[in-house]
Design a protein around this motif. Structure first.
Motif, PDB file in Angstrom:
ATOM      1  N   ILE A  22       0.863  -1.181   0.000  1.00 52.70           N
ATOM      2  CA  ILE A  22       0.000   0.000   0.000  1.00 52.70           C
ATOM      3  C   ILE A  22       0.895   1.225   0.000  1.00 52.70           C
ATOM      4  N   GLU A  23       0.627   2.151  -0.912  1.00 55.46           N
ATOM      5  CA  GLU A  23       1.423   3.379  -1.002  1.00 55.46           C
ATOM      6  C   GLU A  23       0.660   4.528  -0.350  1.00 55.46           C
ATOM      7  N   ILE A  24       1.349   5.220   0.563  1.00 53.54           N
ATOM      8  CA  ILE A  24       0.755   6.364   1.264  1.00 53.54           C
ATOM      9  C   ILE A  24       1.753   7.511   1.221  1.00 53.54           C
ATOM     10  N   ASN A  25       1.341   8.628   0.647  1.00 56.18           N
ATOM     11  CA  ASN A  25       2.210   9.801   0.537  1.00 56.18           C
ATOM     12  C   ASN A  25       3.562   9.440  -0.085  1.00 56.18           C
ATOM     13  N   ASN A  26       3.492   8.676  -1.165  1.00 55.03           N
ATOM     14  CA  ASN A  26       4.680   8.279  -1.940  1.00 55.03           C
ATOM     15  C   ASN A  26       5.616   7.342  -1.198  1.00 55.03           C
ATOM     16  N   VAL A  27       5.154   6.756  -0.111  1.00 54.31           N
ATOM     17  CA  VAL A  27       5.943   5.745   0.614  1.00 54.31           C
ATOM     18  C   VAL A  27       5.192   4.421   0.517  1.00 54.31           C
ATOM     19  N   ARG A  28       5.903   3.375   0.120  1.00 52.72           N
ATOM     20  CA  ARG A  28       5.272   2.075  -0.069  1.00 52.72           C
ATOM     21  C   ARG A  28       5.471   1.212   1.182  1.00 52.72           C
ATOM     22  N   TYR A  29       4.365   0.661   1.682  1.00 52.52           N
ATOM     23  CA  TYR A  29       4.391  -0.209   2.854  1.00 52.52           C
ATOM     24  C   TYR A  29       4.053  -1.628   2.398  1.00 52.52           C
ATOM     25  N   ASN A  30       5.041  -2.517   2.521  1.00 53.34           N
ATOM     26  CA  ASN A  30       4.900  -3.882   2.030  1.00 53.34           C
ATOM     27  C   ASN A  30       4.253  -4.778   3.081  1.00 53.34           C
ATOM     28  N   GLY A  31       3.329  -5.603   2.623  1.00 53.98           N
ATOM     29  CA  GLY A  31       2.682  -6.540   3.525  1.00 53.98           C
ATOM     30  C   GLY A  31       3.509  -7.791   3.731  1.00 53.98           C
ATOM     31  N   THR A  32       3.247  -8.447   4.849  1.00 51.56           N
ATOM     32  CA  THR A  32       3.850  -9.751   5.134  1.00 51.56           C
ATOM     33  C   THR A  32       2.857 -10.823   4.708  1.00 51.56           C
ATOM     34  N   VAL A  33       3.246 -11.597   3.699  1.00 54.42           N
ATOM     35  CA  VAL A  33       2.332 -12.589   3.110  1.00 54.42           C
ATOM     36  C   VAL A  33       2.558 -13.942   3.758  1.00 54.42           C
ATOM     37  N   GLY A  34       1.503 -14.465   4.381  1.00 52.50           N
ATOM     38  CA  GLY A  34       1.551 -15.795   4.958  1.00 52.50           C
ATOM     39  C   GLY A  34       0.808 -16.789   4.075  1.00 52.50           C
ATOM     40  N   THR A  35       0.489 -17.941   4.644  1.00 49.66           N
ATOM     41  CA  THR A  35      -0.192 -18.977   3.871  1.00 49.66           C
ATOM     42  C   THR A  35      -1.566 -18.510   3.395  1.00 49.66           C
ATOM     43  N   ASN A  36      -2.326 -17.938   4.314  1.00 52.99           N
ATOM     44  CA  ASN A  36      -3.662 -17.426   3.970  1.00 52.99           C
ATOM     45  C   ASN A  36      -3.928 -16.060   4.589  1.00 52.99           C
ATOM     46  N   THR A  37      -2.871 -15.417   5.035  1.00 58.90           N
ATOM     47  CA  THR A  37      -3.027 -14.122   5.688  1.00 58.90           C
ATOM     48  C   THR A  37      -2.001 -13.129   5.156  1.00 58.90           C
ATOM     49  N   ILE A  38      -2.370 -11.861   5.232  1.00 59.23           N
ATOM     50  CA  ILE A  38      -1.449 -10.778   4.884  1.00 59.23           C
ATOM     51  C   ILE A  38      -1.625  -9.685   5.933  1.00 59.23           C
ATOM     52  N   THR A  39      -0.520  -9.186   6.467  1.00 61.34           N
ATOM     53  CA  THR A  39      -0.576  -8.091   7.428  1.00 61.34           C
ATOM     54  C   THR A  39       0.251  -6.929   6.891  1.00 61.34           C
TER      55      THR A  39
END
Length: 200
Positions: free
Chosen positions: A34-51
């Motif tokens: 997710i990009e907010i104010n030109n900064v990208r925040y990467n999610g942690t992808v699990g088996t069936n979850t993303i945070t």
């Protein structure tokens, strides 16, 4: 030579020209950001979850994720479509063969607050004047300042020492240390309480 060339071409065709291995039944989210104010925040992808953790106070009601999935697969809701992440959002990935799916639950949370401010300081209904690192307050002339109990408000999630509602002797300045929710950021305030001059 013709046979050798034919075998090489067949190998490249089967291997996708040396690209990553995948099958028509692959149905994974491979990245989520997710990009907010030109900064990208990467999610942690699990088996069936993303945070995904975004800055404290971010309005999560309309955030637009960028999603990558297995080659040939599709995802619903789609990439680059805004969603309300104030609660969990589910994403369903359908494999290229169209017969298999996988569901992910995406959770977007705030990072700990880094604010460490005194936002309110009151003694017996009298509001103190709050500066960058100071608080000043004046009580009536007849009031003793040796044991006054302040009510203190601080930034969300922060703590203050000495605590709110603990009596203090304000005949000299008292220092208060505010620790932000992140547990690292601190700010020290000097509190000065004086009694008004007696009428003549």
């Amino acid at each position: 030579k013709f046979c050798l060339a034919f075998l090489v071409l067949m190998f490249l065709a089967c291997s996708g020209g040396g690209g990553g291995h995948h099958t028509p039944s692959s149905k994974d989210i491979t990245s989520f950001s997710i990009e907010i104010n030109n900064v990208r925040y990467n999610g942690t992808v699990g088996t069936n979850t993303i945070t995904v953790q975004v800055p404290y106070g971010t309005d999560r009601s309309s955030l637009t994720p960028t999603i990558a999935v297995s080659p040939g697969a599709s995802v619903v809701p789609a990439s680059l479509v805004a969603q309300d992440f104030t609660s969990d959002v589910t994403y369903t990935v359908t494999a290229q063969d169209g017969t298999t799916t996988k569901v992910y639950t995406v959770t977007v949370t705030w990072a700990p607050n880094t604010a460490a401010d005194i936002t309110g300081f009151t003694i017996l209904g009298i509001n103190g004047t709050i500066g960058a690192t100071t608080v000043t307050l004046q009580v009536p002339f007849w009031m003793s300042i040796t044991a006054l109990t302040p009510t203190i408000a601080v930034s969300p999630g922060a703590t203050v020492v000495p605590a709110s509602l603990v009596a203090q002797n304000f005949t000299s300045d008292v220092t208060y240390t505010v620790t932000a929710q992140d547990g690292v950021t601190q700010k020290i305030y000097t509190v000065t309480v004086t009694a008004a001059a007696a009428p003549t």
